[in-house]
Design an enzyme around this catalytic site. Structure first.
Site, PDB file in Angstrom:
ATOM      1  CG  HIS A 133       8.018  -0.151   0.485  1.00 52.04           C
ATOM      2  ND1 HIS A 133       7.817  -0.024  -0.862  1.00 52.04           N
ATOM      3  CD2 HIS A 133       6.945   0.405   1.092  1.00 52.04           C
ATOM      4  CE1 HIS A 133       6.662   0.594  -1.076  1.00 52.04           C
ATOM      5  NE2 HIS A 133       6.111   0.867   0.083  1.00 52.04           N
ATOM      6  CG  HIS A 189       6.254   1.184   5.389  1.00 46.97           C
ATOM      7  ND1 HIS A 189       5.929  -0.150   5.345  1.00 46.97           N
ATOM      8  CD2 HIS A 189       5.600   1.760   4.345  1.00 46.97           C
ATOM      9  CE1 HIS A 189       5.106  -0.366   4.335  1.00 46.97           C
ATOM     10  NE2 HIS A 189       4.896   0.780   3.714  1.00 46.97           N
ATOM     11  CD  GLU A 221     -18.938 -14.284  -0.828  1.00 45.44           C
ATOM     12  OE1 GLU A 221     -18.273 -13.718   0.070  1.00 45.44           O
ATOM     13  OE2 GLU A 221     -20.119 -14.672  -0.650  1.00 45.44           O
ATOM     14  CG  HIS A 223     -29.220 -11.259  -3.000  1.00 46.21           C
ATOM     15  ND1 HIS A 223     -29.233 -10.452  -1.880  1.00 46.21           N
ATOM     16  CD2 HIS A 223     -28.913 -12.508  -2.576  1.00 46.21           C
ATOM     17  CE1 HIS A 223     -28.946 -11.195  -0.815  1.00 46.21           C
ATOM     18  NE2 HIS A 223     -28.742 -12.439  -1.213  1.00 46.21           N
TER      19      HIS A 223
HETATM   20  C1  LIG Z   1      -4.806  -3.734   0.181  1.00 48.41           C
HETATM   21  C2  LIG Z   1      -3.737  -2.742   0.456  1.00 48.41           C
HETATM   22  N1  LIG Z   1      -4.033  -1.640   1.155  1.00 48.41           N
HETATM   23  C3  LIG Z   1      -3.079  -0.705   1.380  1.00 48.41           C
HETATM   24  C4  LIG Z   1      -1.823  -0.867   0.907  1.00 48.41           C
HETATM   25  C5  LIG Z   1      -0.762   0.199   1.128  1.00 48.41           C
HETATM   26  N2  LIG Z   1       0.214  -0.282   2.113  1.00 48.41           N
HETATM   27  C6  LIG Z   1       1.376  -0.797   1.756  1.00 48.41           C
HETATM   28  S1  LIG Z   1       2.233  -1.416   3.058  1.00 48.41           S
HETATM   29  C7  LIG Z   1       1.015  -0.955   4.137  1.00 48.41           C
HETATM   30  C8  LIG Z   1       1.093  -1.278   5.589  1.00 48.41           C
HETATM   31  C9  LIG Z   1       2.458  -1.353   6.100  1.00 48.41           C
HETATM   32  O1  LIG Z   1       2.515  -1.985   7.337  1.00 48.41           O
HETATM   33  P1  LIG Z   1       2.910  -3.492   7.472  1.00 48.41           P
HETATM   34  O2  LIG Z   1       1.981  -4.319   6.716  1.00 48.41           O
HETATM   35  O3  LIG Z   1       3.049  -3.782   8.907  1.00 48.41           O
HETATM   36  O4  LIG Z   1       4.309  -3.586   6.747  1.00 48.41           O
HETATM   37  P2  LIG Z   1       5.732  -3.134   7.310  1.00 48.41           P
HETATM   38  O5  LIG Z   1       5.670  -1.659   7.504  1.00 48.41           O
HETATM   39  O6  LIG Z   1       5.951  -3.859   8.588  1.00 48.41           O
HETATM   40  O7  LIG Z   1       6.664  -3.525   6.244  1.00 48.41           O
HETATM   41  C10 LIG Z   1      -0.031  -0.337   3.470  1.00 48.41           C
HETATM   42  C11 LIG Z   1      -1.219   0.211   4.129  1.00 48.41           C
HETATM   43  C12 LIG Z   1      -1.545  -2.049   0.194  1.00 48.41           C
HETATM   44  N3  LIG Z   1      -0.362  -2.304  -0.318  1.00 48.41           N
HETATM   45  N4  LIG Z   1      -2.504  -2.967   0.005  1.00 48.41           N
END
Ligand SMILES: Cc1ncc(C[n+]2csc(CCOP(=O)(O)OP(=O)(O)O)c2C)c(N)n1
Length: 696
Positions: free
Chosen positions: A62, A293, A442, A504
């Site tokens: 990334h 990304h 939680e 529950h």
């Molecule tokens: C709980 C979770 N769900 C999904 C992902 C997969 N994932 C990695 S980054 C991302 C989103 C990227 O957008 P952002 O948070 O804005 O990061 P940026 O592109 O700005 O670096 C997702 C959905 C993850 N790492 N963790």
């Protein structure tokens, strides 16, 4: 762009594109805004280029986030963060959490450039390769300087609340001259969308954790595209609502970043600094787009980004001036750390010794004797109580002996019996207590407990109903994965909770939790086992433990006449023979928790027919699995087996073999008094005896 810049000393396609292509993407992209401070920009560019190159080399990763947050990281690490690469675990260091862990190359680059000895250039070159320190997301324990494992979005944010809370609690005990540091967090849109960050932020606001400073990478981009596809929150408004200080700045303006950090240092609330950034800042065509990304930018884009940034060096080559400037950033930590060591040395001997004991993760002496006494007390009183109640009694003893225990519950304190008599609440402005009111959060609680454990100096335990372990599961998984000694007190562990009904009543939870590598699941059968399991959970400082406890009262099974375990904790081997004889067993009854008493009743029933049954209590499968084969064979025996557990069968096959029978649940429970539910679901001594007879 400089027209007569020396040719890039690059190989293959990169060189070709940089030199031959006269209409490079860089040539068509608008020029980058002039930096306020060219030196800081150049240092930030080193981070950008390392991220681009490592991702390119790995063909995976990334690049966008490190390039977007590089200016913020540079200001933080060069001017504010208190860290010492030569002593990465210095207890009073500031904590830095990269909650948007997908951007881990930013952290690896920072650790390398500031001089953490284990983060070599070679490690950066081996980004995302087997056995490297530079895993696909930052993993605690892989390299120094990685405080917590991140990647599942929102978790790092939640951990940071625990880190900041632990700092306050320890400062209240050991004074500011020994504990006085900040927690800095990088977080993304994804972090802020995830529910766990909402819970954690709300808790942090309530407690007024003003030494927590979150930089929100407000770049309006996530994987699917612009965040406006799915996200219309106003985070500033939201965080103001939580009781945070929140402001927005230009995340590429190094002065604005520094000013915002200074304001945060004087804040009486947790701080969100929303930093407007451009994802993949510097990349000519992919900057500001989702394409940057989570995929390599591609050779042409990387070459053009180099041109645009004015970075004339081959991959992984850091020019001397930049390297020197970054090394200098890591140096003030040395004197800061040494000054702290002097303050610690000057502290009263008892306080210093206690602080160091906690840092080493050593338990105080007297634990075995205290547990043995608790067991004796239970035997003498012969109570008919729930294991949750026994747990509460044990806690009354343990919290006096182990001051690092910090308890709490997700708003189920009277049900979970988690608050010991001598525990005072932790409150905003008064962190001298040892009990945290986590509220109905939680997931936030479990994420914060990971942060508290990762901080060192405290042992967190927290309660909820076992069925709501699902709400905390992502954080439990990270505790298991990273070896954090968190203790979960999960009560109401079966249909035995009765009237609250199937919403529950956990049925699949024990199986699901046992499926998680690295988690120790305890289901004690009576008060004595409860005390023993608590001792084991406390002693295990490198993995999480979960106590599954009953709501309903149970008979004492480990009273006089049963195996004593005074010199040895019988639960320590995970399973043991509770009752045997008088002759060779014809059937073995395996059970956990509340169903061990069903097994005991079955044994008596069978005895009336002259059938000899052994009862095996199996409070912790994980510990039993770790025993030598000979011990397991001796406990399980060669007679046919019946297992009893008021939960689904999944997993029991391994103990039952092909011939065994299972008495338990095959679907969801029902709402009724406990006395009606066990017969209704046919979990009774009569039914077990029937199953046993059918195997003979
Ligand atoms: C709980 C979770 N769900 C999904 C992902 C997969 N994932 C990695 S980054 C991302 C989103 C990227 O957008 P952002 O948070 O804005 O990061 P940026 O592109 O700005 O670096 C997702 C959905 C993850 N790492 N963790």
């Amino acid at each position: 762009m400089q027209a007569n810049r020396p040719k890039l000393a690059l190989d293959g396609p990169l060189n070709h594109l940089a030199v031959m292509n006269t209409t490079t993407p860089a040539a068509t992209a608008p020029p980058l805004p002039a930096p306020r401070d060219p030196k800081l920009r150049r240092m930030a560019d080193a981070l950008r280029v390392l991220a681009m190159d490592a991702v390119e080399q790995a063909k995976s990763g990334h690049p966008g986030m490190p390039m977007g947050m590089a200016d913020i990281a540079t200001v933080l690490f060069t001017q504010f963060l208190r860290f010492d690469p030569q002593a990465p675990d210095w207890p009073d260091r500031d904590r830095f959490v990269l909650s948007n862990g997908h951007g881990c190359m930013l952290l690896y680059g920072l650790l390398h450039l500031t001089g953490y000895p284990d983060m070599t250039l070679d490690e950066l070159k081996r980004f995302r390769q087997l056995g490297s320190r530079t895993a696909g997301h930052p993993e605690r324990g892989h390299a120094s300087g990685i405080e917590v494992t991140t990647g599942p979005l929102g978790q790092g944010f939640g951990n940071s609340v625990g880190l900041a809370l632990a700092e306050r609690v320890l400062a209240a005990e050991f004074r500011d001259e020994i504990v006085d540091h900040r927690t800095y967090v990088f977080a993304s849109d994804g972090d802020l969308m995830e529910g766990v960050s909402h819970e954690a932020a709300s808790l942090a606001g309530h407690l007024g954790l003003n030494k927590l400073i979150v930089f929100y990478d407000d770049n309006s981009i996530s994987i699917d595209g612009p965040t406006e596809l799915a996200f219309s929150d106003d985070p500033l408004l939201r965080f103001h609502g939580y009781g945070w200080a929140a402001e927005r700045i230009d995340g590429h303006d190094t002065e604005a970043i520094a000013d915002a950090i200074r304001r945060a240092h004087n804040s009486d609330r947790p701080n969100l600094i929303a930093c407007r950034t451009t994802i993949a800042f510097g990349a000519p065509t992919k900057a500001g787009t989702a394409a940057a990304h989570g995929a390599p930018l591609g050779a042409a884009e990387v070459a053009a980004a180099r041109e645009r940034l004015g970075w004339d060096y081959p991959p992984f080559v850091i020019p001397e001036d930049v390297r020197t400037a970054w090394r200098a950033a890591g140096e003030p930590g040395g004197p800061l750390r040494r000054a702290w060591e002097e303050r610690l040395h000057a502290a009263p001997a008892a306080r210093r010794a206690e602080f160091l004991r906690r840092q080493r993760g050593e338990l105080p002496g007297g634990l075995d004797a205290a547990i043995a006494k608790s067991c004796d007390d239970f035997r003498a009183a012969n109570p008919r109580i729930a294991t949750r109640q026994a747990s509460g009694t044990v806690l009354d003893t343990l919290t006096k002996l182990v001051p690092e225990l910090v308890g709490g519950s997700a708003d189920l304190t009277p049900s979970n019996n988690t608050k010991a008599k001598d525990q005072k609440d932790v409150r905003r402005g008064d962190f001298s207590g040892r009990y945290i009111r986590y509220g109905v959060r939680e997931h936030g609680m479990a994420a914060a407990m990971n942060g508290i454990a990762a901080h060192r100096g405290l042992i967190p335990y927290g309660g909820t109903f076992l069925t709501f372990s699902d709400y905390a599961r992502p954080s439990i998984r990270l505790a298991a994965f990273t070896g954090l000694g968190v203790i979960y007190v999960m009560t109401h562990d079966s249909i035995g909770l009765g009237e609250d009904g199937p919403t529950h009543q956990p049925v699949e939870h024990l199986a699901a939790l046992r499926a998680m590598p690295g988690l120790y699941v305890y289901r004690p059968a009576d008060p004595v086992e409860t005390a023993e399991c608590w001792a084991l959970a406390l002693q295990r400082r490198d993995a999480p433990s979960l106590l599954a406890l009953t709501r309903q009262p149970l008979p004492l099974l480990r009273g006089d006449g049963s195996p004593r375990g005074t010199d040895r904790n019988l639960c320590a081997r995970g399973a043991y023979v509770l009752a045997e004889g008088p002759h060779a067993r014809q059937v073995t009854l395996l059970a956990t928790g509340s169903e061990v008493s069903v097994a005991s009743a079955t044994r008596e029933l069978l005895a009336r027919d002259g059938i000899v049954a052994a009862v095996v209590s199996m409070p912790c499968w994980e510990l039993f699995e770790a025993q030598p084969q000979a011990y397991r064979d001796a406990v399980l025996g060669s007679a046919p087996r019946v297992a009893i557990e008021a939960a689904v069968r999944l997993g029991w096959e391994r103990w039952l073999g092909t011939r065994g029978a299972f008495i338990g649940m095959s679907g969801f429970g029902a709402s009724a008094p406990v006395e009606a539910l066990y017969p209704h679901f046919e979990i009774t001594a009569e039914k077990v005896a029937e199953a046993a007879r059918s195997l003979l």
